[in-house]
Design a protein around this motif. Structure first.
Motif, mmCIF file in Angstrom:
data_model
loop_
_atom_site.group_PDB
_atom_site.id
_atom_site.type_symbol
_atom_site.label_atom_id
_atom_site.label_comp_id
_atom_site.label_asym_id
_atom_site.label_seq_id
_atom_site.Cartn_x
_atom_site.Cartn_y
_atom_site.Cartn_z
ATOM 1 N N ASN A 1 19.984 48.818 80.799
ATOM 2 C CA ASN A 1 20.290 47.392 80.730
ATOM 3 C C ASN A 1 20.491 46.799 82.118
ATOM 4 O O ASN A 1 20.109 45.655 82.364
ATOM 5 C CB ASN A 1 21.504 47.141 79.840
ATOM 6 C CG ASN A 1 21.121 47.109 78.385
ATOM 7 O OD1 ASN A 1 20.260 46.341 77.971
ATOM 8 N ND2 ASN A 1 21.742 47.955 77.587
ATOM 9 N N TYR A 2 21.076 47.561 83.027
ATOM 10 C CA TYR A 2 21.172 47.104 84.410
ATOM 11 C C TYR A 2 19.773 46.927 84.992
ATOM 12 O O TYR A 2 19.508 45.971 85.719
ATOM 13 C CB TYR A 2 21.972 48.077 85.275
ATOM 14 C CG TYR A 2 23.470 47.994 85.117
ATOM 15 C CD1 TYR A 2 24.114 46.781 84.916
ATOM 16 C CD2 TYR A 2 24.253 49.135 85.197
ATOM 17 C CE1 TYR A 2 25.494 46.716 84.789
ATOM 18 C CE2 TYR A 2 25.634 49.076 85.071
ATOM 19 C CZ TYR A 2 26.251 47.862 84.867
ATOM 20 O OH TYR A 2 27.612 47.796 84.744
ATOM 21 N N ALA A 3 18.860 47.829 84.652
ATOM 22 C CA ALA A 3 17.476 47.735 85.140
ATOM 23 C C ALA A 3 16.804 46.458 84.645
ATOM 24 O O ALA A 3 15.952 45.896 85.339
ATOM 25 C CB ALA A 3 16.680 48.956 84.694
ATOM 26 N N ARG A 4 17.195 45.998 83.478
ATOM 27 C CA ARG A 4 16.644 44.761 82.916
ATOM 28 C C ARG A 4 17.305 43.516 83.518
ATOM 29 O O ARG A 4 16.943 42.402 83.170
ATOM 30 C CB ARG A 4 16.813 44.765 81.406
ATOM 31 C CG ARG A 4 15.973 45.796 80.716
ATOM 32 C CD ARG A 4 16.168 45.753 79.203
ATOM 33 N NE ARG A 4 15.428 46.829 78.575
ATOM 34 C CZ ARG A 4 15.943 47.991 78.203
ATOM 35 N NH1 ARG A 4 17.234 48.244 78.380
ATOM 36 N NH2 ARG A 4 15.189 48.912 77.652
ATOM 37 N N GLY A 5 18.299 43.741 84.372
ATOM 38 C CA GLY A 5 18.945 42.622 85.043
ATOM 39 C C GLY A 5 20.157 42.053 84.336
ATOM 40 O O GLY A 5 20.673 41.011 84.733
ATOM 41 N N PHE A 6 20.631 42.730 83.285
ATOM 42 C CA PHE A 6 21.785 42.234 82.556
ATOM 43 C C PHE A 6 23.079 42.484 83.322
ATOM 44 O O PHE A 6 23.207 43.477 84.036
ATOM 45 C CB PHE A 6 21.892 42.881 81.180
ATOM 46 C CG PHE A 6 20.750 42.547 80.256
ATOM 47 C CD1 PHE A 6 20.295 41.246 80.118
ATOM 48 C CD2 PHE A 6 20.129 43.537 79.528
ATOM 49 C CE1 PHE A 6 19.254 40.935 79.269
ATOM 50 C CE2 PHE A 6 19.084 43.242 78.672
ATOM 51 C CZ PHE A 6 18.638 41.936 78.542
ATOM 52 N N THR A 7 24.023 41.599 83.151
ATOM 53 C CA THR A 7 25.332 41.751 83.773
ATOM 54 C C THR A 7 26.217 42.631 82.901
ATOM 55 O O THR A 7 25.916 42.877 81.732
ATOM 56 C CB THR A 7 26.030 40.381 83.934
ATOM 57 O OG1 THR A 7 26.266 39.834 82.625
ATOM 58 C CG2 THR A 7 25.196 39.426 84.767
ATOM 59 N N THR A 8 27.317 43.063 83.482
ATOM 60 C CA THR A 8 28.273 43.883 82.750
ATOM 61 C C THR A 8 28.765 43.161 81.502
ATOM 62 O O THR A 8 28.832 43.749 80.422
ATOM 63 C CB THR A 8 29.462 44.252 83.670
ATOM 64 O OG1 THR A 8 28.949 44.997 84.782
ATOM 65 C CG2 THR A 8 30.503 45.079 82.934
ATOM 66 N N SER A 9 29.088 41.888 81.635
ATOM 67 C CA SER A 9 29.605 41.148 80.477
ATOM 68 C C SER A 9 28.539 40.987 79.394
ATOM 69 O O SER A 9 28.845 41.088 78.202
ATOM 70 C CB SER A 9 30.159 39.788 80.898
ATOM 71 O OG SER A 9 29.157 39.012 81.508
ATOM 72 N N THR A 10 27.300 40.777 79.777
ATOM 73 C CA THR A 10 26.214 40.652 78.803
ATOM 74 C C THR A 10 26.009 41.973 78.067
ATOM 75 O O THR A 10 25.852 41.997 76.840
ATOM 76 C CB THR A 10 24.904 40.228 79.491
ATOM 77 O OG1 THR A 10 25.112 38.975 80.134
ATOM 78 C CG2 THR A 10 23.761 40.112 78.502
ATOM 79 N N ILE A 11 26.020 43.070 78.804
ATOM 80 C CA ILE A 11 25.853 44.394 78.194
ATOM 81 C C ILE A 11 26.996 44.658 77.220
ATOM 82 O O ILE A 11 26.777 45.139 76.104
ATOM 83 C CB ILE A 11 25.782 45.490 79.272
ATOM 84 C CG1 ILE A 11 24.528 45.308 80.140
ATOM 85 C CG2 ILE A 11 25.788 46.880 78.629
ATOM 86 C CD1 ILE A 11 24.516 46.157 81.401
ATOM 87 N N ALA A 12 28.203 44.324 77.616
ATOM 88 C CA ALA A 12 29.363 44.528 76.749
ATOM 89 C C ALA A 12 29.204 43.759 75.441
ATOM 90 O O ALA A 12 29.458 44.304 74.353
ATOM 91 C CB ALA A 12 30.638 44.103 77.473
ATOM 92 N N ARG A 13 28.777 42.506 75.537
ATOM 93 C CA ARG A 13 28.584 41.701 74.324
ATOM 94 C C ARG A 13 27.487 42.287 73.447
ATOM 95 O O ARG A 13 27.638 42.369 72.221
ATOM 96 C CB ARG A 13 28.250 40.257 74.681
ATOM 97 C CG ARG A 13 29.454 39.432 75.077
ATOM 98 C CD ARG A 13 29.139 37.933 75.099
ATOM 99 N NE ARG A 13 27.986 37.604 75.931
ATOM 100 C CZ ARG A 13 28.021 37.380 77.242
ATOM 101 N NH1 ARG A 13 29.157 37.459 77.893
ATOM 102 N NH2 ARG A 13 26.917 37.078 77.903
#
Length: 63
Positions: A13-25
């Protein structure tokens, strides 16, 4: 060394550019849990950043 499924999912998910908060949600977990999974992955991969972790995972064909 093997990353857990969740650790690999976080790095992907980090590779896709998502932030920590977005991944958490998306994963219905806390931001602290995302950071913990990421930290564990960094330790296993012997890296110090998200970019390094993503690079190692891509290079090895894991993501």
């Amino acid at each position: 060394m093997r990353l857990s499924g969740k650790e690999l999912q976080i790095i992907a998910n980090y590779a896709r550019g998502f932030t920590t908060s977005t991944i958490a949600r998306q994963l219905n977990i806390s931001e602290a849990s995302v950071k913990t999974y990421a930290r564990r992955a960094f330790e296993k991969l012997h890296v110090h950043s998200r970019a390094e972790a993503v690079a190692v995972c891509v290079r090895n064909g894991w993501i």
